[in-house]
Write a protein that holds these residues in place. Structure first.
Motif, mmCIF file in Angstrom:
data_model
loop_
_atom_site.group_PDB
_atom_site.id
_atom_site.type_symbol
_atom_site.label_atom_id
_atom_site.label_comp_id
_atom_site.label_asym_id
_atom_site.label_seq_id
_atom_site.Cartn_x
_atom_site.Cartn_y
_atom_site.Cartn_z
ATOM 1 N N GLY A 159 -0.432 -13.241 2.307
ATOM 2 C CA GLY A 159 0.351 -12.082 1.942
ATOM 3 C C GLY A 159 -0.117 -10.697 1.369
ATOM 4 N N CYS A 160 0.902 -9.792 1.239
ATOM 5 C CA CYS A 160 0.374 -8.031 0.754
ATOM 6 C C CYS A 160 -0.023 -8.695 -0.546
ATOM 7 C CB CYS A 160 1.755 -7.493 0.891
ATOM 8 S SG CYS A 160 2.096 -7.028 2.803
ATOM 9 N N HIS A 161 0.146 -8.697 -1.387
ATOM 10 C CA HIS A 161 0.096 -9.082 -2.924
ATOM 11 C C HIS A 161 -1.183 -9.763 -3.232
ATOM 12 C CE1 HIS A 161 1.568 -12.925 -2.285
ATOM 13 N NE2 HIS A 161 0.936 -13.605 -3.666
ATOM 14 N N SER A 353 -0.760 -0.884 -11.581
ATOM 15 C CA SER A 353 -1.045 -1.114 -10.540
ATOM 16 C C SER A 353 0.081 -2.196 -10.502
ATOM 17 C CB SER A 353 -2.152 -1.931 -10.130
ATOM 18 O OG SER A 353 -1.842 -2.275 -8.584
ATOM 19 N N LEU A 354 0.662 -2.331 -8.655
ATOM 20 C CA LEU A 354 1.921 -3.096 -8.073
ATOM 21 C C LEU A 354 1.552 -3.567 -7.064
ATOM 22 C CD1 LEU A 354 4.747 -1.951 -10.030
ATOM 23 C CD2 LEU A 354 3.678 -3.594 -10.524
ATOM 24 N N ALA A 355 2.011 -4.930 -6.788
ATOM 25 C CA ALA A 355 2.200 -5.876 -5.802
ATOM 26 C C ALA A 355 2.558 -5.940 -5.100
ATOM 27 C CB ALA A 355 0.671 -5.513 -4.545
ATOM 28 N N PHE A 356 3.905 -6.908 -3.907
ATOM 29 C CA PHE A 356 4.448 -7.410 -3.953
ATOM 30 C C PHE A 356 4.341 -8.321 -2.400
ATOM 31 C CE2 PHE A 356 6.082 -3.478 -5.447
ATOM 32 C CZ PHE A 356 6.273 -3.701 -6.993
ATOM 33 N N GLY A 357 4.229 -9.849 -2.256
ATOM 34 C CA GLY A 357 4.258 -9.987 -1.517
ATOM 35 C C GLY A 357 5.518 -11.360 -1.605
ATOM 36 N N PRO A 358 5.260 -12.807 -0.420
ATOM 37 C CA PRO A 358 5.919 -13.798 0.015
ATOM 38 C C PRO A 358 6.018 -14.475 -1.402
ATOM 39 C CG PRO A 358 4.382 -13.399 1.494
ATOM 40 C CD PRO A 358 3.859 -12.356 0.739
ATOM 41 N N GLY A 359 7.846 -15.189 -1.477
ATOM 42 C CA GLY A 359 7.342 -15.567 -2.698
ATOM 43 C C GLY A 359 8.940 -15.664 -3.227
ATOM 44 N N LEU A 360 9.715 -14.636 -3.245
ATOM 45 C CA LEU A 360 9.072 -13.163 -3.475
ATOM 46 C C LEU A 360 7.110 -13.817 -4.464
ATOM 47 C CD1 LEU A 360 11.663 -10.513 -3.313
ATOM 48 C CD2 LEU A 360 9.777 -10.770 -1.675
ATOM 49 N N THR A 361 6.627 -12.728 -4.903
ATOM 50 C CA THR A 361 6.093 -12.823 -5.674
ATOM 51 C C THR A 361 5.467 -11.174 -6.227
ATOM 52 O OG1 THR A 361 4.935 -14.333 -4.479
ATOM 53 C CG2 THR A 361 3.294 -13.219 -6.527
#
Length: 386
Positions: A159-161, A353-361
């Motif tokens: 995912g995005c992170h 820096s920040l990034a977020f993805g499924p999990g939420l992670t």
């Protein structure tokens, strides 16, 4: 002497990006969505709201079919029951189109870092929008002229992170001996998974995702380097009770995405504590490289930490001009930030820096931009006189 929270022994020394040739103007995409939703008036009202408020003006796609007149696009037909591309067809598009984008971004990153292919010891490839074997990693070795003995590490379907996760993994590898040079390559073809919207939630993905690739070189910092991001401390965290807020599954007609509108509120509830944990109660830095997963996410980060518009301008600009490119997006943000800092002739600045993805992670990483770096020997010499 640099704060070790923000500046370790390794750096992003080169960044490259690439986008496909077909530009999607947001109003044209909305027209296709409108045709697909004409039998669902409630969806149409929701779609109009999403497209007006998401902060995107244009995106790019590998699929020229999206440029056809409204009603003729196979991915977004204008009536129910019209066949759309199967998952197998979409994976064929991914295998064909992902490689040239990845190659272009990787070559640009190596040129920016001024390294030759034979210098690369590790290759990390990142993608969640397609798969095939032999994979992208093995093809890149040959296309880029890397050694056949390069250590290949694919990060798939995260995912995005995952772009920021790959940067943190590369930092750990490069720090292990000081002699490793890691090439990170992210490529995402989000638009090949567009499907006729059947619910409000399905409209989010169609409203702001685009296609693109990014790459970076991570290696030990040295006094010969200029305009780099020194990598500090970072960590990953799984947000409790949030696994249903972001879902990405393989379906019969592409990958099925669900994004909860509650994600920005969730970020506001847990993110402050994670930032404090990362910084060990230090003051917030000026630079913020935030993955623009959507306008609401950037808004949430800005509001939570009382950031000014300039501090989130890089994220908003990337979202506006190319959309959300999943894992590839964060390096677009870093590249835009770097270009502006060079233009301003900034000598040094600390950031997060920040990034977020499924999990939420959530992935968090502290860094320092440096117009000129110093060797470890110079750093130790300086510390003797502090």
């Amino acid at each position: 002497m640099k704060d070790p929270i923000f500046a370790g022994r390794t750096a992003i020394t080169g960044i490259g990006t690439s986008i496909p040739p077909y530009k999607l103007e947001q109003d044209k995409v909305f027209q296709r969505i409108e045709d697909s939703c004409k039998y669902h008036s409630d969806l149409m009202r929701w779609a109009r709201r999403i497209f007006r408020q998401n902060g995107v003006e244009s995106r790019y796609t590998v699929e020229p079919d999206f440029l056809r007149p409204a009603g003729e696009c196979r991915y977004l037909p204008d009536g129910p029951g019209v066949p759309v591309p199967t998952t197998a067809e979409r994976m064929g598009s991914y295998e064909r189109e992902s490689v040239p984008l990845a190659v272009h971004a990787a070559r640009e990153a190596m040129a920016d870092a001024r390294i030759h292919p034979e210098n690369v010891t590790h290759l990390i490839t990142v993608s969640c929008t397609g798969q095939f074997l032999p994979g992208l990693d093995s093809i890149l070795l040959q296309e880029l002229g890397l050694s056949m003995r390069v250590n290949r590490i694919p990060l798939q379907f995260q995912g995005c992170h995952a772009g920021l996760k790959a940067i943190q993994l590369a930092r750990n590898i490069a720090e292990s001996t000081g002699e490793h040079t890691v090439l990170v390559v992210c490529v995402e073809l989000c638009t090949i998974h567009f499907q006729p919207p059947t619910s409000r939630d399905a409209l989010f993905g169609a409203s702001f995702f685009g296609d693109g690739a990014s790459s970076c070189v991570i290696q030990a910092a040295s006094s010969r380097q200029e305009n780099v991001f020194l990598l500090g401390q970072g960590h990953s965290v799984l947000v409790p009770d949030s696994r249903e807020e972001m879902i990405w599954r393989v379906g019969d007609h592409g990958f099925d995405l669900y994004l909860s509108p509650a994600i920005p509120k969730l970020l506001k509830r847990f993110l402050r504590e994670e930032i404090q944990f990362l910084l060990d109660d230090r003051e917030l830095p000026f630079l913020w490289a935030v993955h623009p997963g959507g306008r609401g996410i950037v808004d949430a980060v800005q509001d939570l930490f009382a950031l000014n518009d300039a501090q989130v301008s890089f994220s908003r600009s990337v979202l506006k001009h190319v959309g959300n490119l999943s894992s590839a997006t964060i390096l677009f943000v870093f590249k835009e930030m770097k270009n502006e800092l060079v233009k301003q002739r900034k000598a040094q600045a600390e950031g997060i820096s920040l990034a977020f993805g499924p999990g939420l992670t959530a992935e968090l990483l502290a860094f320092t931009y440096a117009a000129k770096t110093e060797s470890p020997e110079e750093s130790r010499s300086e510390s003797m006189y502090v």
